[in-house]
Write an enzyme that holds these catalytic residues in place. Structure first.
Site, mmCIF file in Angstrom:
data_model
loop_
_atom_site.group_PDB
_atom_site.id
_atom_site.type_symbol
_atom_site.label_atom_id
_atom_site.label_comp_id
_atom_site.label_asym_id
_atom_site.label_seq_id
_atom_site.Cartn_x
_atom_site.Cartn_y
_atom_site.Cartn_z
ATOM 1 N N LEU A 37 0.674 -1.220 0.081
ATOM 2 C CA LEU A 37 0.011 -0.105 0.041
ATOM 3 C C LEU A 37 0.763 1.235 0.033
ATOM 4 C CD1 LEU A 37 -2.581 -1.007 2.673
ATOM 5 C CD2 LEU A 37 -2.746 -1.636 0.229
ATOM 6 N N HIS A 38 0.386 2.345 -0.491
ATOM 7 C CA HIS A 38 0.936 3.447 -0.815
ATOM 8 C C HIS A 38 0.023 4.701 -0.507
ATOM 9 C CE1 HIS A 38 -0.632 3.586 -4.757
ATOM 10 N NE2 HIS A 38 0.136 2.546 -5.351
ATOM 11 N N GLU A 39 0.400 5.789 -0.793
ATOM 12 C CA GLU A 39 -0.536 7.260 -0.522
ATOM 13 C C GLU A 39 -1.955 6.861 -1.554
ATOM 14 O OE1 GLU A 39 -0.645 9.504 1.905
ATOM 15 O OE2 GLU A 39 0.999 8.455 2.747
ATOM 16 N N HIS A 41 -3.463 4.327 -2.364
ATOM 17 C CA HIS A 41 -4.467 3.487 -1.699
ATOM 18 C C HIS A 41 -5.243 4.161 -0.284
ATOM 19 C CE1 HIS A 41 -1.529 0.505 -3.509
ATOM 20 N NE2 HIS A 41 -2.601 -0.246 -4.153
ATOM 21 N N GLN A 65 -5.417 -12.173 -13.229
ATOM 22 C CA GLN A 65 -5.171 -11.247 -14.226
ATOM 23 C C GLN A 65 -3.658 -11.190 -14.719
ATOM 24 O OE1 GLN A 65 -6.373 -8.478 -11.161
ATOM 25 N NE2 GLN A 65 -4.390 -7.268 -11.483
ATOM 26 N N GLY A 184 -9.213 3.659 -7.995
ATOM 27 C CA GLY A 184 -8.419 4.558 -8.717
ATOM 28 C C GLY A 184 -8.602 4.823 -10.067
ATOM 29 N N LYS A 185 -8.756 6.037 -10.708
ATOM 30 C CA LYS A 185 -8.635 6.333 -11.819
ATOM 31 C C LYS A 185 -7.378 6.362 -12.626
ATOM 32 C CE LYS A 185 -11.912 9.731 -12.804
ATOM 33 N NZ LYS A 185 -12.639 10.852 -12.663
ATOM 34 N N LYS A 186 -6.437 5.989 -11.847
ATOM 35 C CA LYS A 186 -5.049 5.810 -12.733
ATOM 36 C C LYS A 186 -5.246 4.565 -13.654
ATOM 37 C CE LYS A 186 -1.420 3.725 -10.960
ATOM 38 N NZ LYS A 186 -1.125 2.636 -11.848
ATOM 39 N N ARG A 224 4.617 -0.750 -8.458
ATOM 40 C CA ARG A 224 5.611 -1.072 -9.079
ATOM 41 C C ARG A 224 6.624 0.128 -9.256
ATOM 42 N NH1 ARG A 224 1.363 -3.692 -12.524
ATOM 43 N NH2 ARG A 224 1.777 -5.690 -12.997
#
Length: 317
Positions: A37-39, A41, A65, A184-186, A224
């Site tokens: 997890l990062h900011e 998330h 996936q 997330g929309k990334k 990543r």
């Protein structure tokens, strides 16, 4: 701040918890993650907090996936670090199942990088789409597909990716039974695919898209990113910088998608990137457009070193 974070690994126990909370009139938000997890998330959790009483964060690296040649075995993981981060957030449950696909013996996916073989023993990887789940030791054979939206962009180079995402999200929705889910929309194409799946299959889940979170240098947060060398990371900044220039050009009247794509691809190539795609598509249909006449999103995927990065920017003119 969370007062008592509960970790649930069994799907029946997870469903029982959700139903008991809903019986008390509570609403539940789900934030699906693959961990590390990062900011980005954490921003999803904060969005969920605005809409529900209780929050479930799932941590599950989904083998469905990944194709056998992709980076499932090297996907970064730090479960204890994730738990330490979630303990100080308004998270009630971490759903951390071991394997959502094996209905017989619980075995590790250590063989997922082996060639997929049919019953005759011949390799079948070139006769159809296969994922790490389709090893003969796993019993899963049902897939959810959003057929048109999954075809372009990431779907071209990763043919198992979106059916794997749609299937595991379906499973999570059926297990957790949330009222809302935040993505997330990334991962713009993924977000649109999940929204379309929910609409088409009548899931009683409201899907919310959360804006991209970036480091101060502009790089979109991704699990990543840790695999980028300092030099590769500096080169990867060309993605967001060129996308921002393209958006500004569009807002100043440049509506030719070919010219805008040339601007971005040239910048990434000069930085040493290997481009998977650079597409300007309609925000709803994800169909490619030649001239900007309505809201679009400029999506790119490129490799810097061995790391495949995706990013996008919405253009509303």
């Amino acid at each position: 701040m969370a007062t008592g974070l509960e970790i649930i690994t069994d799907k029946d126990q997870m469903r029982k918890w959700s139903r008991s909370m809903r019986a008390q009139g509570k609403t539940i938000g789900l934030v699906p993650t693959m961990g590390y997890l990062h900011e980005g998330h954490i921003s999803l959790i904060k969005v969920a907090q605005k809409h529900t009483n209780l929050i479930v964060v799932s941590i599950y690296v989904n083998p469905g996936q990944f194709s056998p040649s992709e980076d499932l075995s090297t996907y970064p993981s730090d479960f204890q670090g994730d738990i330490d981060k979630l303990k100080v957030l308004p998270v009630d449950v971490v759903f951390h199942p071991y394997n959502l696909y094996d209905y017989r013996d619980i075995e590790s996916e250590s063989k997922c990088n082996d060639p997929i073989r049919d019953s005759s023993g011949s390799e079948s990887g070139d006769t159809g789409v296969v994922s790490c789940v389709e090893d003969k030791k796993l019993g899963h054979e049902t897939w959810v597909r959003v057929e048109r939206l999954e075809k372009g962009m990431c779907g071209k180079s990763r043919p198992v990716f979106f059916r794997g995402v749609a299937t595991v999200v379906t499973k999570l929705f059926n297990i957790v039974e949330p009222d809302i889910a935040v993505f997330g929309k990334k991962d713009y194409q993924q977000w649109r695919i999940i929204r379309r799946m929910v609409r088409d299959l009548d899931f009683a889940v409201h899907v919310i898209g959360s804006e991209i979170v970036r480091d101060p240098d502009g790089l979109a947060l991704s699990s990543r990113n840790v695999r980028l060398s300092p030099k590769e990371r500096e080169k990867a900044l060309s993605i967001n910088r060129s996308l921002s220039r393209a958006k500004l050009a569009a807002e100043n009247g440049q509506t030719s998608c070919r010219d805008l794509k040339d601007l971005v691809t040239q910048a990434m190539l000069e930085a040493g990137g290997i481009i998977d795609y650079a597409e300007i598509v309609d925000q709803e249909s994800l169909e490619a457009v030649e001239e900007i006449k309505s809201p679009v999103v400029f999506c790119v995927a490129a490799r810097f070193g061995t790391v495949r990065l995706i990013d996008n920017i919405e253009i509303n003119v």
